[in-house]
Design an enzyme around this catalytic site. Structure first.
Site, PDB file in Angstrom:
ATOM      1  N   HIS A   1      -1.940   0.506  -9.611  1.00 39.15           N
ATOM      2  CA  HIS A   1      -2.528  -0.486  -8.696  1.00 39.15           C
ATOM      3  C   HIS A   1      -3.156  -1.652  -9.478  1.00 39.15           C
ATOM      4  O   HIS A   1      -4.363  -1.911  -9.381  1.00 39.15           O
ATOM      5  CB  HIS A   1      -3.577   0.197  -7.791  1.00 39.15           C
ATOM      6  CG  HIS A   1      -3.801  -0.554  -6.499  1.00 39.15           C
ATOM      7  ND1 HIS A   1      -4.081   0.055  -5.306  1.00 39.15           N
ATOM      8  CD2 HIS A   1      -3.797  -1.880  -6.222  1.00 39.15           C
ATOM      9  CE1 HIS A   1      -4.237  -0.851  -4.362  1.00 39.15           C
ATOM     10  NE2 HIS A   1      -4.067  -2.038  -4.891  1.00 39.15           N
TER      11      HIS A   1
ATOM     12  N   ARG B   1       0.863  -1.177   0.000  1.00 39.13           N
ATOM     13  CA  ARG B   1       0.000   0.000   0.000  1.00 39.13           C
ATOM     14  C   ARG B   1       0.900   1.228   0.000  1.00 39.13           C
ATOM     15  O   ARG B   1       2.006   1.200   0.559  1.00 39.13           O
ATOM     16  CB  ARG B   1      -0.904   0.032   1.240  1.00 39.13           C
ATOM     17  CG  ARG B   1      -2.061  -0.953   1.224  1.00 39.13           C
ATOM     18  CD  ARG B   1      -3.131  -0.578   0.206  1.00 39.13           C
ATOM     19  NE  ARG B   1      -4.271  -1.496   0.208  1.00 39.13           N
ATOM     20  CZ  ARG B   1      -4.397  -2.558  -0.587  1.00 39.13           C
ATOM     21  NH1 ARG B   1      -3.457  -2.844  -1.457  1.00 39.13           N
ATOM     22  NH2 ARG B   1      -5.485  -3.319  -0.537  1.00 39.13           N
TER      23      ARG B   1
ATOM     24  N   GLU C   1      -3.518   7.698  -3.905  1.00 36.53           N
ATOM     25  CA  GLU C   1      -4.041   7.247  -5.198  1.00 36.53           C
ATOM     26  C   GLU C   1      -5.545   7.494  -5.319  1.00 36.53           C
ATOM     27  O   GLU C   1      -6.242   7.406  -4.308  1.00 36.53           O
ATOM     28  CB  GLU C   1      -3.689   5.771  -5.460  1.00 36.53           C
ATOM     29  CG  GLU C   1      -4.251   4.785  -4.479  1.00 36.53           C
ATOM     30  CD  GLU C   1      -3.727   3.350  -4.721  1.00 36.53           C
ATOM     31  OE1 GLU C   1      -2.507   3.126  -4.745  1.00 36.53           O
ATOM     32  OE2 GLU C   1      -4.574   2.470  -4.880  1.00 36.53           O
TER      33      GLU C   1
HETATM   34  C1  GLV Z   1      -5.042  -5.110  -3.983  1.00 32.55           C
HETATM   35  O1  GLV Z   1      -4.283  -4.251  -3.678  1.00 32.55           O
HETATM   36  C2  GLV Z   1      -5.593  -6.028  -3.041  1.00 32.55           C
HETATM   37  O2  GLV Z   1      -5.432  -5.797  -1.826  1.00 32.55           O
HETATM   38  O3  GLV Z   1      -6.210  -7.010  -3.462  1.00 32.55           O
END
Ligand code: GLV
Length: 332
Positions: A287, A240, A269
């Site tokens: 992401h 993250r 983001e």
């Molecule tokens: C993506 O970042 C997830 O946590 O699946």
């Protein structure tokens, strides 16, 4: 008996919304719509369940405004958008989508490592800009991947899958740091050696962050940690955004104190810190670590299965807090 009401607050495969509609009364967001937190809360106020992809916060204030709510299904493995304690106190089940994305996400983490270490994005942008006039011996010379030291911070399922790629596919020495040490069998399966945080930073040729984001892990990589890394090293973040102090990282990349970075996640983001956008030696992706069609479909279906299993009384399949049992009576 009336069907439970579900809010699908993020766009998802139409066939998954159709599946949900066979079981529930569904209100779903449409293409082109955006529901900021207040709009999300307003629409959730009369719902029994929510299907989200991680962008919306589930906290005590929201829960207090949603008295019928019994379950929130996150189509993501990470669930830092959940205040798990508040959900448990309110008797609300939280669920996520582990396992189905492990290998796909590990593939992407490794791809980002290679792209950053071998300067692929920078070289491609240069070529597309028509700047390739002649070949030079030192054009985009990056750092070695095979045989180097792969350091992994956060050794859960995805961390272990990345370690296996490094150890077995690329002959890398794998070191890791984690809240708790793996057992000997798991360590042997990925040829990984447990080290303290300082050694992890100092030894890393490539450091991959794949730990969950919590308040304790906020900016776990900042100025001090970057200063302990080799100037030739690569940093990859697929956890993250909040794990990394982005200004400190940009500063280290600009000043030649870190060779390269690959980032799939960002603190604000979808906004990306302009300090990063200006740098050639960082690969930036929006992401997408779990983004293959089969994996995203598997995640979407697991998130739906969690709602279906919860409301038909079997209990959620992949809960993140203590199991909550649904009983029709409770919601009147
Ligand atoms: C993506 O970042 C997830 O946590 O699946």
């Amino acid at each position: 008996m009336s069907k439970p009401r579900i809010l699908v607050a993020s766009l998802v495969f139409p066939e998954v919304v159709q599946r949900l509609a066979q079981h529930f009364e569904v209100e779903a967001i449409a293409e082109g719509e955006q529901w900021p937190q207040e709009e999300f809360a307003r629409r959730l106020a009369d719902k029994d369940g929510a299907y989200i992809t991680g962008g919306h916060r589930i906290d005590a204030a929201l829960l207090a405004a949603c008295p019928r709510l019994r379950i929130v299904s996150n189509m993501a493995v990470g669930h830092n958008n959940f205040d798990v304690a508040a959900m448990t106190a309110a008797g609300v089940q939280g669920t996520n989508t582990p396992d189905v994305l492990t290998e796909t996400t590990a593939d992407f983490g490794f791809a980002l490592l290679m792209a950053a270490a071998r300067r692929m994005a920078e070289a491609e942008a240069w070529l597309r800009a028509g700047r390739w006039q002649r070949w030079r011996y030192d054009m985009f010379a990056g750092s070695e991947v095979h045989g180097s030291t792969l350091a992994i911070l956060g050794m859960g399922r995805i961390g272990q899958a990345i370690a296996q790629r490094g150890a077995w596919g690329f002959g890398m020495q794998v070191i890791y740091h984690n809240r708790s040490r793996l057992d000997a069998t798991a360590e042997a399966a990925c040829q990984a050696r447990y080290v303290g945080m300082d050694e992890l930073l100092a030894q890393a040729d490539h450091l991959v962050l794949v730990l969950p984001y919590t308040s304790e892990a906020h900016h776990i990589i900042g100025t001090r940690e970057l200063a302990r890394m080799k100037p030739t090293a690569t940093l990859v973040n697929i956890g993250r955004g909040g794990l990394v102090d982005e200004l400190a990282l940009a500063d280290a990349l600009r000043g030649g104190r870190l060779a390269a970075a690959g980032l799939d996640v960002f603190e604000g983001e979808p906004e990306v810190n302009p300090a990063l956008l200006d740098l050639p030696n960082v690969v930036l992706t929006p992401h997408i670590a779990s983004a293959t069609v089969p994996t995203r479909l598997a995640m979407a279906n697991l998130a739906a299965d969690n709602l279906i299993a919860f409301f038909d009384g079997r209990g959620a399949l992949t809960p993140v807090n203590a199991p909550v049992r649904f009983s029709q009576g409770k919601n009147g």
